[in-house]
Design a protein around this motif. Sequence first.
Motif, PDB file in Angstrom:
ATOM      1  N   SER A  10       0.804  -1.176  -0.017  1.00  0.00           N
ATOM      2  CA  SER A  10       0.003   0.016  -0.088  1.00  0.00           C
ATOM      3  C   SER A  10       0.814   1.280  -0.162  1.00  0.00           C
ATOM      4  N   ASP A  11       0.303   2.349  -0.144  1.00  0.00           N
ATOM      5  CA  ASP A  11       0.758   3.573   0.167  1.00  0.00           C
ATOM      6  C   ASP A  11       2.080   3.951  -0.993  1.00  0.00           C
ATOM      7  N   TRP A  12       2.075   3.523  -2.161  1.00  0.00           N
ATOM      8  CA  TRP A  12       3.155   3.950  -3.173  1.00  0.00           C
ATOM      9  C   TRP A  12       3.358   5.361  -3.233  1.00  0.00           C
ATOM     10  N   HIS A  13       2.174   6.115  -3.005  1.00  0.00           N
ATOM     11  CA  HIS A  13       2.438   7.711  -3.333  1.00  0.00           C
ATOM     12  C   HIS A  13       3.251   7.964  -4.598  1.00  0.00           C
ATOM     13  N   LEU A  14       2.834   7.468  -5.764  1.00  0.00           N
ATOM     14  CA  LEU A  14       3.584   7.710  -6.922  1.00  0.00           C
ATOM     15  C   LEU A  14       3.566   9.163  -7.280  1.00  0.00           C
ATOM     16  N   GLY A  15       4.791   9.687  -7.710  1.00  0.00           N
ATOM     17  CA  GLY A  15       4.536  11.460  -8.036  1.00  0.00           C
ATOM     18  C   GLY A  15       4.946  12.013  -6.628  1.00  0.00           C
ATOM     19  N   LYS A  16       5.295  11.381  -5.675  1.00  0.00           N
ATOM     20  CA  LYS A  16       5.707  12.082  -4.375  1.00  0.00           C
ATOM     21  C   LYS A  16       7.011  12.768  -4.652  1.00  0.00           C
ATOM     22  N   PRO A  56      -4.390  14.004  -5.988  1.00  0.00           N
ATOM     23  CA  PRO A  56      -5.306  13.629  -6.981  1.00  0.00           C
ATOM     24  C   PRO A  56      -5.317  13.820  -8.410  1.00  0.00           C
ATOM     25  N   GLN A  57      -4.191  14.590  -8.823  1.00  0.00           N
ATOM     26  CA  GLN A  57      -3.844  14.862 -10.197  1.00  0.00           C
ATOM     27  C   GLN A  57      -2.353  14.630 -10.129  1.00  0.00           C
ATOM     28  N   PRO A  58      -2.092  13.471 -10.399  1.00  0.00           N
ATOM     29  CA  PRO A  58      -0.604  13.189 -10.332  1.00  0.00           C
ATOM     30  C   PRO A  58       0.222  13.403 -11.599  1.00  0.00           C
ATOM     31  N   PRO A  59       1.549  13.693 -11.702  1.00  0.00           N
ATOM     32  CA  PRO A  59       2.106  13.621 -12.778  1.00  0.00           C
ATOM     33  C   PRO A  59       2.055  12.517 -13.875  1.00  0.00           C
ATOM     34  N   HIS A  60       2.301  13.170 -15.155  1.00  0.00           N
ATOM     35  CA  HIS A  60       2.028  12.178 -16.210  1.00  0.00           C
ATOM     36  C   HIS A  60       2.879  10.800 -15.998  1.00  0.00           C
ATOM     37  N   GLU A  61       4.142  11.147 -15.550  1.00  0.00           N
ATOM     38  CA  GLU A  61       5.250  10.209 -15.441  1.00  0.00           C
ATOM     39  C   GLU A  61       4.683   8.998 -14.418  1.00  0.00           C
ATOM     40  N   ALA A  62       4.149   9.627 -13.258  1.00  0.00           N
ATOM     41  CA  ALA A  62       3.505   8.596 -12.220  1.00  0.00           C
ATOM     42  C   ALA A  62       2.314   7.646 -12.916  1.00  0.00           C
ATOM     43  N   ILE A  63       1.528   8.467 -13.878  1.00  0.00           N
ATOM     44  CA  ILE A  63       0.197   7.712 -14.237  1.00  0.00           C
ATOM     45  C   ILE A  63       0.943   6.749 -15.302  1.00  0.00           C
ATOM     46  N   THR A  69       2.925  -0.780 -14.905  1.00  0.00           N
ATOM     47  CA  THR A  69       3.274  -1.749 -13.876  1.00  0.00           C
ATOM     48  C   THR A  69       1.938  -2.662 -13.820  1.00  0.00           C
ATOM     49  N   LEU A  70       0.426  -2.095 -14.173  1.00  0.00           N
ATOM     50  CA  LEU A  70      -0.450  -3.135 -13.977  1.00  0.00           C
ATOM     51  C   LEU A  70      -0.461  -4.213 -15.408  1.00  0.00           C
ATOM     52  N   LYS A  71       0.200  -3.530 -16.577  1.00  0.00           N
ATOM     53  CA  LYS A  71       0.172  -4.113 -17.628  1.00  0.00           C
ATOM     54  C   LYS A  71       1.159  -5.617 -17.450  1.00  0.00           C
ATOM     55  N   ARG A  72       2.210  -5.151 -16.662  1.00  0.00           N
ATOM     56  CA  ARG A  72       3.285  -6.227 -16.351  1.00  0.00           C
ATOM     57  C   ARG A  72       2.692  -7.210 -15.350  1.00  0.00           C
ATOM     58  N   LEU A  73       1.888  -6.740 -14.459  1.00  0.00           N
ATOM     59  CA  LEU A  73       1.222  -7.580 -13.409  1.00  0.00           C
ATOM     60  C   LEU A  73       0.448  -8.682 -14.338  1.00  0.00           C
ATOM     61  N   SER A  74      -0.244  -8.233 -15.214  1.00  0.00           N
ATOM     62  CA  SER A  74      -1.364  -8.747 -15.985  1.00  0.00           C
ATOM     63  C   SER A  74      -0.546 -10.226 -16.778  1.00  0.00           C
ATOM     64  N   ASP A  75       0.531  -9.653 -17.239  1.00  0.00           N
ATOM     65  CA  ASP A  75       1.533 -10.390 -18.158  1.00  0.00           C
ATOM     66  C   ASP A  75       2.071 -11.612 -17.162  1.00  0.00           C
ATOM     67  N   LEU A  76       2.251 -11.426 -15.913  1.00  0.00           N
ATOM     68  CA  LEU A  76       2.614 -12.249 -14.994  1.00  0.00           C
ATOM     69  C   LEU A  76       1.610 -13.439 -14.622  1.00  0.00           C
ATOM     70  N   ILE A  93      -9.279   6.647  -9.971  1.00  0.00           N
ATOM     71  CA  ILE A  93      -9.021   5.206 -10.000  1.00  0.00           C
ATOM     72  C   ILE A  93     -10.016   4.398 -10.560  1.00  0.00           C
ATOM     73  N   ASP A  94     -11.380   4.759 -10.620  1.00  0.00           N
ATOM     74  CA  ASP A  94     -12.494   4.041 -10.994  1.00  0.00           C
ATOM     75  C   ASP A  94     -12.515   4.050 -12.388  1.00  0.00           C
ATOM     76  N   SER A  95     -12.174   5.236 -13.302  1.00  0.00           N
ATOM     77  CA  SER A  95     -12.673   5.370 -14.578  1.00  0.00           C
ATOM     78  C   SER A  95     -12.088   4.166 -15.544  1.00  0.00           C
ATOM     79  N   PRO A  96     -10.795   3.747 -15.145  1.00  0.00           N
ATOM     80  CA  PRO A  96     -10.613   2.759 -16.482  1.00  0.00           C
ATOM     81  C   PRO A  96     -10.943   1.233 -16.025  1.00  0.00           C
ATOM     82  N   SER A  97     -11.940   0.996 -15.096  1.00  0.00           N
ATOM     83  CA  SER A  97     -12.288  -0.027 -14.496  1.00  0.00           C
ATOM     84  C   SER A  97     -12.665  -1.009 -15.532  1.00  0.00           C
TER      85      SER A  97
END
Length: 409
Positions: A10-16, A56-63, A69-76, A93-97
């Motif tokens: 939990s609590d990755w805080h991407l873009g911190k 709530p509005q993270p930088p593009h690199e974080a997104i 990462t989600l794609k790589r998790l799926s590949d695993l 978070i919900d929009s690409p569900s």
Amino acid sequence: MKSVKILHTSDWHLGKKLFKLSRLPEQKIFIEYFLKTIQSEDINLVIIAGDIFDTPQPPHEAISLFFSTLKRLSDLGVTTVIIAGNHDSAVFIDSPSPLLKELNVHVCGQLINSEHQLDLGKLTLDLEIHQSKIHLSLLPYFRNWEMEVLAQQEQLQLENEEDYLKLIELLFKKLTSSEADTNILVAHHLFGPFQISGSEQGISLGTLASIPLKMTSQYFNYAALGHIHKRQSFEVEKSSIVYCGSPLPFRFSESNEKSMELITIDKEGVRHEKHALPMIRKLVKLELQSDKWNKQWLSHLENFENACQLNPYYEVHLHLVKPEAGLHDIIRQAIHDSGAEVLSFFTLLPETENGSIDHLQVINQLQNTEKLFETFYQNKYPGTELPLDLKSELHLLLDEVRKNEIQDL
């Protein structure tokens, strides 16, 4: 029955950022280790319990890092479950569900949906892994207004702590399954006697300080929690309630020791253990005396063991014996020359024997401040005099400081 392996983080805080410096280089290294752990531990299910992003509005690199990462998790070939935390945009978070479901990634951003309804189809997930039936109850960070909406639907009045407890228990009953072998709660809120590490934002739940552990244990075999950055584990009856903590220290007040939680489900039940993370970059507090800082710094370098991939960041506390022009810059440069960086610098004034600041000494030192500043300016800009307008501004500033010191006498 083959055991089910779950990784809780939990609590990755991407873009911190820390003092304007991005933590993405460290976060990328963590994610590589995280993905390798999934392979080496033969993980079936990944749980990310909120605060994916830092804003709530993270930088593009974080997104971009998140979705790659989600794609790589799926590949695993693993199933991934993600909830929103208080730092995340629930809608984002919900929009690409619908798309993420194709990658076997299940996201849940809101307790109450856009129609102001409790969508149990979104808040629960049933999995069967190695013939083990696992029911996941997803409880993203929720705000007081969402509790008010739920209370109205259940015809409850939220007037005191007991009312909130009734509503929480009613919610737990709706979320759990009696048909599952294992009930797991994934939540981003405050549970039990938690201990903050220093960088978490305060959150509230009406009049409740936190959700009771005993109530949680009555409905769930394991609670995968987010929000608190320090790992904490509570064993209540046959239930484990765990804050896995953040993967990186986000302030100098936080411990450098971080971990994820490895959960095993087999015929013996649900077990969990800490999976220590490597230190990627140390955050170091350094205490220096102005009259012997160089000796202290060299001693620190000699004894400092840095097994991290990246050089440390420093917070320096400089204890002044007397004012010295340009000393901050000299110390910063010395630390920079070692390959590290100073992100925070505190200057501490001399104290009397009883621990209070000697204001008379400060006032006396101020008498020489103008001369010190002139010397500093001439050293920085050889052959030039201190401009009159700058000298006038300095006089005004020193007069204000003197007034404050006299008031404190």
